[in-house]
Design a protein around this motif. Structure first.
Motif, PDB file in Angstrom:
ATOM      1  N   VAL A   1     -10.595  -7.160  -0.316  1.00 15.09           N
ATOM      2  CA  VAL A   1      -9.237  -8.045  -0.665  1.00 15.09           C
ATOM      3  C   VAL A   1      -8.355  -6.947  -1.190  1.00 15.09           C
ATOM      4  CG1 VAL A   1     -10.064 -10.363  -1.052  1.00 15.09           C
ATOM      5  CG2 VAL A   1     -10.758  -8.279  -2.214  1.00 15.09           C
ATOM      6  N   HIS A   2      -7.393  -6.818  -1.410  1.00 18.03           N
ATOM      7  CA  HIS A   2      -6.370  -5.608  -1.654  1.00 18.03           C
ATOM      8  C   HIS A   2      -5.777  -5.863  -2.719  1.00 18.03           C
ATOM      9  CE1 HIS A   2      -7.904  -4.513   2.920  1.00 18.03           C
ATOM     10  NE2 HIS A   2      -7.907  -4.922   2.897  1.00 18.03           N
TER      11      HIS A   2
ATOM     12  N   GLY B   1       1.086   7.695   4.205  1.00 23.28           N
ATOM     13  CA  GLY B   1       1.532   7.879   5.261  1.00 23.28           C
ATOM     14  C   GLY B   1       1.370   8.063   6.835  1.00 23.28           C
ATOM     15  N   ALA B   2       0.636   8.429   6.780  1.00 23.27           N
ATOM     16  CA  ALA B   2       0.459   8.959   8.501  1.00 23.27           C
ATOM     17  C   ALA B   2      -0.439   7.381   9.067  1.00 23.27           C
ATOM     18  CB  ALA B   2      -0.939   9.841   8.717  1.00 23.27           C
ATOM     19  N   ILE B   3      -0.764   6.207   8.209  1.00 20.39           N
ATOM     20  CA  ILE B   3      -1.499   4.831   8.444  1.00 20.39           C
ATOM     21  C   ILE B   3      -0.582   4.652   8.668  1.00 20.39           C
ATOM     22  CG2 ILE B   3      -2.495   3.466   7.915  1.00 20.39           C
ATOM     23  CD1 ILE B   3      -4.576   4.934   5.586  1.00 20.39           C
ATOM     24  N   ASP B   4       0.513   4.596   7.875  1.00 19.01           N
ATOM     25  CA  ASP B   4       1.660   3.689   8.597  1.00 19.01           C
ATOM     26  C   ASP B   4       2.046   3.830  10.031  1.00 19.01           C
ATOM     27  OD1 ASP B   4       1.568   2.217   5.578  1.00 19.01           O
ATOM     28  OD2 ASP B   4       3.558   3.661   5.158  1.00 19.01           O
ATOM     29  N   GLU B   5       2.448   5.306  10.265  1.00 21.14           N
ATOM     30  CA  GLU B   5       3.058   5.343  11.066  1.00 21.14           C
ATOM     31  C   GLU B   5       2.414   5.354  12.541  1.00 21.14           C
ATOM     32  OE1 GLU B   5       4.012   9.977  13.374  1.00 21.14           O
ATOM     33  OE2 GLU B   5       3.505   9.792  10.723  1.00 21.14           O
ATOM     34  N   ILE B   6       1.512   5.840  12.332  1.00 17.70           N
ATOM     35  CA  ILE B   6       0.073   5.421  13.249  1.00 17.70           C
ATOM     36  C   ILE B   6       0.085   3.743  13.548  1.00 17.70           C
ATOM     37  CG2 ILE B   6      -2.307   5.529  14.443  1.00 17.70           C
ATOM     38  CD1 ILE B   6      -2.121   8.402  13.244  1.00 17.70           C
TER      39      ILE B   6
ATOM     40  N   GLY C   1       0.921  -0.518   0.018  1.00 20.43           N
ATOM     41  CA  GLY C   1       0.083   0.062   0.034  1.00 20.43           C
ATOM     42  C   GLY C   1       0.783   1.123  -0.317  1.00 20.43           C
ATOM     43  N   GLY C   2       1.944   1.179  -0.624  1.00 22.12           N
ATOM     44  CA  GLY C   2       3.074   1.919  -0.861  1.00 22.12           C
ATOM     45  C   GLY C   2       3.957   2.390   0.387  1.00 22.12           C
ATOM     46  N   ARG C   3       3.944   1.402   1.468  1.00 16.77           N
ATOM     47  CA  ARG C   3       4.603   1.867   2.050  1.00 16.77           C
ATOM     48  C   ARG C   3       6.290   1.211   2.087  1.00 16.77           C
ATOM     49  NH1 ARG C   3       1.934  -1.893   5.033  1.00 16.77           N
ATOM     50  NH2 ARG C   3       3.007  -3.214   5.849  1.00 16.77           N
TER      51      ARG C   3
ATOM     52  N   GLY D   1     -13.007  -4.955  -3.325  1.00 23.23           N
ATOM     53  CA  GLY D   1     -11.811  -4.475  -2.986  1.00 23.23           C
ATOM     54  C   GLY D   1     -11.124  -2.973  -2.987  1.00 23.23           C
ATOM     55  N   THR D   2      -9.958  -3.142  -1.981  1.00 19.27           N
ATOM     56  CA  THR D   2      -9.227  -1.690  -2.036  1.00 19.27           C
ATOM     57  C   THR D   2      -8.411  -1.445  -3.250  1.00 19.27           C
ATOM     58  OG1 THR D   2      -7.712  -2.518  -0.534  1.00 19.27           O
ATOM     59  CG2 THR D   2      -9.389  -2.191   0.615  1.00 19.27           C
ATOM     60  N   ILE D   3      -8.016  -0.330  -3.047  1.00 17.80           N
ATOM     61  CA  ILE D   3      -6.472   0.136  -3.896  1.00 17.80           C
ATOM     62  C   ILE D   3      -5.131  -0.212  -3.026  1.00 17.80           C
ATOM     63  CG2 ILE D   3      -7.751   1.107  -6.050  1.00 17.80           C
ATOM     64  CD1 ILE D   3      -6.832   3.607  -4.964  1.00 17.80           C
ATOM     65  N   GLY D   4      -5.122  -1.023  -1.695  1.00 18.50           N
ATOM     66  CA  GLY D   4      -4.172  -0.940  -1.340  1.00 18.50           C
ATOM     67  C   GLY D   4      -4.064  -1.228   0.538  1.00 18.50           C
ATOM     68  N   ARG D   5      -3.767  -2.760   0.857  1.00 21.39           N
ATOM     69  CA  ARG D   5      -3.473  -3.366   2.235  1.00 21.39           C
ATOM     70  C   ARG D   5      -3.234  -1.606   3.159  1.00 21.39           C
ATOM     71  NH1 ARG D   5      -4.390  -7.207   5.842  1.00 21.39           N
ATOM     72  NH2 ARG D   5      -4.564  -8.490   3.808  1.00 21.39           N
TER      73      ARG D   5
END
Length: 325
Positions: A190-191, A109-114, A83-85, A164-168
């Motif tokens: 699903v992602h 990015g905030a999601i990854d951090e939190i 998902g961009g990580r 479906g999402t566009i990124g877990r």
């Protein structure tokens, strides 16, 4: 001396030479000598963290020639995963010389951090320029028996529905999770890595629905039906699609903010050069026209505006972090 020893010696000397050059370059980076180098003297690598064909990819391709007109030539680099990580980690650990940037879709990015899955903080990246604030759309196959959002709700209560999402752990995931929780809908997720992967899954009947951006959706309107958009207002790219609020459903909107950002500690003068090139690029009416043709509508954002919006989004993500299991 044996042939093998000679080869080994050349390898050692070559490695030592490269290390010395790297050390010298690193020393110059923090010195006045770096300021004397013309920037950019070569292509700036532009990271795209979703599969080709989605809106992040499409908008970057449109912007590229306009940046080049103003002295910044770029080459796209696809860094896909988590998902961009994976892309953010590469950017965060890059040499801080301004030759690597990426399109961010906050609040990724905030999601990854939190949720604690990354070694970086969203606030540590340096925004360059922003050009979009959009919500999400929920879509199904054009031939799907689900024709309205209410029918989607009803189906979720009758059978196992897969969306479906566009990124877990990305912003589409948390928006869908908020919808799931606040409306108490028992669908499965699903992602996929971008809409370029999600839409074919919808059209092929592998998932019942998908959440993605309105711009990319508008380019697929012959194959998809749109049930709703998640923001407070309708989207210009899909003006006939109602908001959840219009339909009587109250769900917290988690919009996407698109902007270019770069590695922490890039010198201010280089940030200014990149920001100025973007600003001048977006002064060209042709760029706006090309964006509109592909369903992307522009809202320009300064670095300060991006910083403030990302900060506010982090507060919302903190509230919903437990939904991203």
């Amino acid at each position: 001396m044996s042939s093998k020893s000679g080869i080994d010696r050349r390898i050692v000397l070559t490695s030592a030479g490269k290390a010395a050059l790297g050390f010298a370059a690193g020393g110059m980076l923090g010195s006045a000598a770096l300021g004397e180098e013309k920037f950019p003297a070569r292509d700036v690598s532009w990271i795209i963290y979703q599969a080709p064909g989605g809106s992040i990819d499409t908008t970057a391709r449109i912007i590229q020639p306009y940046l080049e007109k103003h002295g910044v030539k770029t080459s796209l680099e696809y860094v896909i995963g988590a998902g961009g990580r994976v892309a953010r980690t590469k950017l965060f650990t890059a040499r801080p010389d301004g030759y690597l940037m990426m399109t961010e879709s906050a609040p990724g990015g905030a999601i990854d951090e939190i949720i604690g899955r990354a070694g970086y903080k969203a606030s540590e990246f340096i925004p360059i320029y922003g050009w979009s604030v959009v919500s999400w759309q929920l879509c199904v196959n054009k031939d799907s028996p689900i024709r309205t959002f209410q029918q989607f709700v009803d189906e979720c209560r009758k059978r196992r529905v897969v969306v479906g999402t566009i990124g877990r752990s990305g912003s589409s995931h948390i928006q869908l999770a908020a919808l799931q929780k606040e409306l108490d809908l028992p669908f499965a997720m699903v992602h996929f890595e971008g809409s370029g992967k999600a839409y074919p899954a919808v059209m092929g009947g592998h998932v019942d629905a998908a959440i993605s951006g309105p711009g990319s959706g508008s380019r697929m309107r012959d194959s998809l039906r749109f049930l709703c958009v998640t923001g407070a207002e309708r989207e210009q790219a899909l003006p006939d699609v109602p908001t959840l609020r219009e339909l009587g459903f109250n769900v917290t909107p988690i919009d996407q903010i698109w902007y270019a950002m770069t590695t922490p500690k890039v010198p201010d003068d280089r940030i200014a050069i990149l920001s100025d090139a973007f600003a001048k690029a977006f002064e060209d009416k042709m760029l706006w026209e090309q964006m509109h043709k592909v369903g992307e509508y522009i809202r320009l954002l300064t670095r300060a505006q991006v910083d403030e919006m990302v900060r506010k989004q982090a507060e919302v993500i903190e509230k919903y972090k437990d939904l991203l299991g």
